[in-house]
Design an enzyme around this catalytic site. Structure first.
Site, PDB file in Angstrom:
ATOM      1  N   SER A  41       0.857  -1.260   0.102  1.00 18.36           N
ATOM      2  CA  SER A  41       0.056   0.094  -0.017  1.00 18.36           C
ATOM      3  C   SER A  41       0.876   1.008   0.041  1.00 18.36           C
ATOM      4  O   SER A  41       2.000   1.262   0.579  1.00 18.36           O
ATOM      5  CB  SER A  41      -0.641   0.019   1.226  1.00 18.36           C
ATOM      6  N   GLU A  48      -1.113  18.839  -5.585  1.00 19.34           N
ATOM      7  CA  GLU A  48      -2.560  19.043  -5.990  1.00 19.34           C
ATOM      8  C   GLU A  48      -3.431  17.925  -5.677  1.00 19.34           C
ATOM      9  O   GLU A  48      -4.544  17.622  -6.117  1.00 19.34           O
ATOM     10  CB  GLU A  48      -2.412  18.675  -7.570  1.00 19.34           C
ATOM     11  N   SER A  49      -3.152  16.985  -4.754  1.00 16.64           N
ATOM     12  CA  SER A  49      -4.001  16.103  -3.923  1.00 16.64           C
ATOM     13  C   SER A  49      -3.154  14.703  -3.696  1.00 16.64           C
ATOM     14  O   SER A  49      -2.167  14.845  -2.835  1.00 16.64           O
ATOM     15  CB  SER A  49      -5.157  15.604  -4.589  1.00 16.64           C
ATOM     16  N   HIS A  54      -3.179   0.082  -3.738  1.00 20.16           N
ATOM     17  CA  HIS A  54      -3.119  -1.189  -2.877  1.00 20.16           C
ATOM     18  C   HIS A  54      -2.895  -2.212  -3.983  1.00 20.16           C
ATOM     19  O   HIS A  54      -3.806  -2.298  -4.907  1.00 20.16           O
ATOM     20  CB  HIS A  54      -4.560  -1.403  -2.167  1.00 20.16           C
ATOM     21  N   CYS A  69      -5.896  18.009  -9.070  1.00 18.39           N
ATOM     22  CA  CYS A  69      -6.600  19.380  -9.451  1.00 18.39           C
ATOM     23  C   CYS A  69      -5.533  20.504 -10.014  1.00 18.39           C
ATOM     24  O   CYS A  69      -4.267  20.181 -10.055  1.00 18.39           O
ATOM     25  CB  CYS A  69      -7.268  20.162  -7.953  1.00 18.39           C
TER      26      CYS A  69
END
Length: 109
Positions: A41, A48-49, A54, A69
């Protein structure tokens, strides 16, 4: 479900970095965790995020989420990930963040 290298933290980190470069995003931090006996993981935190993953290497499957974004283009990550994990079996679903919620909040104000 024929991905290769899905149990390799270094490969996943390199794929994250390549996605960031290709998409025009800004990397802040990468963290991965390898499970025993298999699976990884991880998350790449972006200005931007984020990009997260996983993996289930025993079945050749990795689930990647690419959220961005601003001027970054998350669609450019698809080919990067396809090449990084040597697979032709790629399934993409686009979910627009806040879809149906942002308009409701704006209209309620």
């Amino acid at each position: 479900m024929n991905g290769h290298g899905l149990d390799d933290e270094d490969r996943i980190e390199r794929a994250f970095r390549d996605c960031v470069d290709e998409c025009g995003a800004t990397l802040l931090h990468i963290h991965t965790h390898k499970f025993s006996p298999q699976g990884v993981s991880g998350v790449a935190v972006l200005a931007e995020s984020h990009i997260s993953v996983h993996t289930w290497p025993e079945i050749g499957y990795g689930a990647f989420d690419v959220f961005m974004c601003g001027d970054a283009d998350p669609w450019r990550a698809v080919d990067v990930l396809k090449a990084a994990f040597r697979t032709s079996d790629v399934r993409v679903r686009e979910l627009l963040r806040g879809e149906g919620l942002v308009d409701a909040v704006e209209h309620a104000a």
